[in-house]
Motif scaffolding. Sequence first.
Motif: not given
Length: 97
Positions: A20-25, A28-29, A34-35
């Motif tokens: 749910e916190d993926c926007s930190y990274w 986009t997929i 990439g991170c």
Amino acid sequence: MNENPLYPELNQLFGVYLNEDCSYWGSTIEAIVGCYKGDRSTGSIKGILVEIESFWKADSYHLDAAFEEANGSQFDPKLWTHRTASFLDELKRLLNA
């Protein structure tokens, strides 16, 4: 992903990066994976590719149901306009890039 000892790298990817916190990274997929790749060793990248293949082979006849069971409501490939098979293919493509 529910913690499954058979899939430690997938646990890491879903538990830390594609949650749910993926926007930190990233948004986009590609950016998020990439991170993940930047933070992991070559051995870990090879390991997750093996895990993806193992997951797919273990549940190839009911892949969507197995993925939903493994992840519950924590992650749904449909949010990224994918079905389970196309999402796993996309992960493999990005991890091999």
